[in-house]
Design a protein around this motif. Structure first.
Motif, PDB file in Angstrom:
ATOM      1  N   LYS A 145      92.562  41.996  85.271  1.00  0.00           N
ATOM      2  CA  LYS A 145      92.950  41.308  84.029  1.00  0.00           C
ATOM      3  C   LYS A 145      91.909  41.540  82.946  1.00  0.00           C
ATOM      4  O   LYS A 145      92.241  41.729  81.769  1.00  0.00           O
ATOM      5  CB  LYS A 145      93.115  39.815  84.308  1.00  0.00           C
ATOM      6  N   LYS A 148      92.327  45.065  81.524  1.00  0.00           N
ATOM      7  CA  LYS A 148      93.563  45.189  80.751  1.00  0.00           C
ATOM      8  C   LYS A 148      93.504  44.429  79.439  1.00  0.00           C
ATOM      9  O   LYS A 148      93.942  44.929  78.385  1.00  0.00           O
ATOM     10  CB  LYS A 148      94.745  44.688  81.592  1.00  0.00           C
ATOM     11  N   ASP A 149      92.951  43.196  79.441  1.00  0.00           N
ATOM     12  CA  ASP A 149      93.008  42.336  78.261  1.00  0.00           C
ATOM     13  C   ASP A 149      91.805  42.469  77.341  1.00  0.00           C
ATOM     14  O   ASP A 149      91.917  42.217  76.138  1.00  0.00           O
ATOM     15  CB  ASP A 149      93.145  40.863  78.681  1.00  0.00           C
ATOM     16  N   ILE A 150      90.643  42.842  77.879  1.00  0.00           N
ATOM     17  CA  ILE A 150      89.417  42.845  77.076  1.00  0.00           C
ATOM     18  C   ILE A 150      88.855  44.252  76.876  1.00  0.00           C
ATOM     19  O   ILE A 150      88.613  44.686  75.753  1.00  0.00           O
ATOM     20  CB  ILE A 150      88.337  41.951  77.725  1.00  0.00           C
ATOM     21  N   GLY A 152      90.099  47.444  77.596  1.00  0.00           N
ATOM     22  CA  GLY A 152      90.971  48.454  77.012  1.00  0.00           C
ATOM     23  C   GLY A 152      90.506  49.855  77.369  1.00  0.00           C
ATOM     24  O   GLY A 152      90.356  50.209  78.538  1.00  0.00           O
ATOM     25  N   SER A 209      91.816  32.863  81.468  1.00  0.00           N
ATOM     26  CA  SER A 209      92.990  33.594  80.976  1.00  0.00           C
ATOM     27  C   SER A 209      92.704  35.073  80.734  1.00  0.00           C
ATOM     28  O   SER A 209      93.630  35.882  80.670  1.00  0.00           O
ATOM     29  CB  SER A 209      93.515  32.943  79.691  1.00  0.00           C
ATOM     30  N   VAL A 210      91.434  35.449  80.596  1.00  0.00           N
ATOM     31  CA  VAL A 210      91.070  36.864  80.403  1.00  0.00           C
ATOM     32  C   VAL A 210      90.236  37.377  81.574  1.00  0.00           C
ATOM     33  O   VAL A 210      89.541  38.390  81.457  1.00  0.00           O
ATOM     34  CB  VAL A 210      90.310  37.074  79.070  1.00  0.00           C
TER      35      VAL A 210
END
Length: 371
Positions: A145, A148-150, A152, A209-210
């Motif tokens: 996660k 993917k979210d932070i 990149g 969440s991240v």
């Protein structure tokens, strides 16, 4: 033919990939393993050390995640990547995939602080400004996660890059938390542990969440302007008297300022006079004698007129004429403040009551007639 097969076998073992990452910086969170055209050979060795996770991406899509250990990369150890590639019977040729190593050890002693003062509302001191700073610690809890979210496409993601985002998040949530706490201002410094725990609970879900776990959060200091700090200390020493503590305190401060005003002789004289009167009243209230013989009077003294005044839509009082004058001088009430006394049928503005018009400066004599 047998000699050729032996040479081929030796060469195939010679060129088997070893995919690993040794971090010497201590501040890198995610590192992309570089290979020419991102090609990885079949049966390559993947080494993931303690405190690391390895994340495989196929054409930007999250595939497999590996914890600490040594792995031989094939269809058995790459189930998701095998599904994405459509391999049904294994693969022999090199395959393309991006590999990110994620540092999962705990990053400690990270600093945070409020860049701008936080404005709070206090029932006694009005709008106040405070600042705060402290430390926190975090670790990556979900490597997939987080990539993917932070991260990149960043090939080398450092602690500095994520800290700017986390500090902004912490400052925002800290402001919300202290605003909702509604603690008396003097209790903030004494309750940093409780505030720290509350803030940590509020922030944990957003960190998670991240893919980040907030391990520790500490408020080391909550500061305020020196003038406000001095006022709080002085206010804490004021004992309870006839009027509300804060009203008395602010009145005394305003009179003291007026008495020290060297530019206005008349104002200074009036301030000193009211200050002596107020000091005497407060002294009488705080130091009442055990017994006192009433003075002999030939006639009874006049009945004092008591006034009630409105402040913040609440009735205050009763107070005497001099006390009301002190309140006006301290700007706790003004010409439009509603006043009531016995005998009046309704509340009226201060400027409409005859004996109180002297507060407005109406006693100044007119200029002398021309000779």
């Amino acid at each position: 033919m047998g000699l050729f097969d032996d040479i081929k076998e030796k060469l195939s073992h010679e060129f088997i990939d070893i995919i690993e990452w040794l971090d010497y910086t201590q501040d890198t969170i995610a590192h992309r393993f570089e290979r020419y055209q991102n090609e990885i050979k079949n049966n390559a060795k993947l080494i993931v050390r303690e405190g690391q996770m390895a994340v495989f991406l196929n054409e930007g899509q999250l595939a497999d995640v590996f914890g600490p250990g040594t792995y031989t990369l094939n269809t058995q150890n790459l189930p998701i990547l095998t599904t994405l590639k459509g391999w049904k019977y294994g693969f022999d040729s090199p395959f393309k995939a991006e590999v990110y190593f994620v540092n999962t050890h705990m990053f400690t002693d990270e600093k945070w602080g409020t860049r701008n003062p936080i404005v709070l509302s206090d029932d006694r001191f009005g709008l106040i400004e405070i600042r705060a700073f402290g430390t926190y610690a975090f670790r990556i809890s979900d490597a997939g996660k987080f990539i993917k979210d932070i991260v990149g496409t960043d090939g080398n993601f450092t602690n500095f890059e994520i800290n700017e985002h986390l500090k902004s998040l912490i400052a925002t949530r800290f402001t919300d938390t202290v605003g909702e706490a509604k603690l008396p201002i003097e209790l903030y410094a004494a309750n940093t542990n409780e505030l720290s725990e509350t803030c940590k609970e509020v922030m944990e879900s957003e960190f998670n969440s991240v893919g980040i776990a907030l391990e520790r959060f500490y408020i080391e200091n909550i500061s305020m302007p020196e003038e406000l700090k001095k006022e709080i200390f002085e206010y804490s020493r004021v004992d309870k008297v006839d009027l509300d503590k804060l009203t008395r305190f602010k009145t005394a401060k305003a009179i003291e300022a007026a008495a020290n005003n060297e530019d206005g002789t008349a104002g200074a004289g009036m301030g000193m006079g009211m200050g002596f009167a107020l000091a005497q009243q407060m002294g009488d209230a705080l130091h009442k004698p055990q017994s006192q013989q009433p003075a002999q009077r030939s006639t009874p003294p006049p009945v004092p007129v008591l006034y009630y005044y409105a402040q913040n839509n609440m009735q205050q009082g009763p107070v005497g004429f001099e006390q009301l004058q002190s309140l006006f001088a301290a700007r706790i009430i003004n010409r439009n403040s509603l006043i009531w006394k016995q005998g009046m049928t309704e509340w009226k503005a201060l400027q409409e009551i005859e004996e109180l018009k002297s507060f407005l400066g109406g006693n100044t004599p007119p200029p002398l007639p021309a000779q």
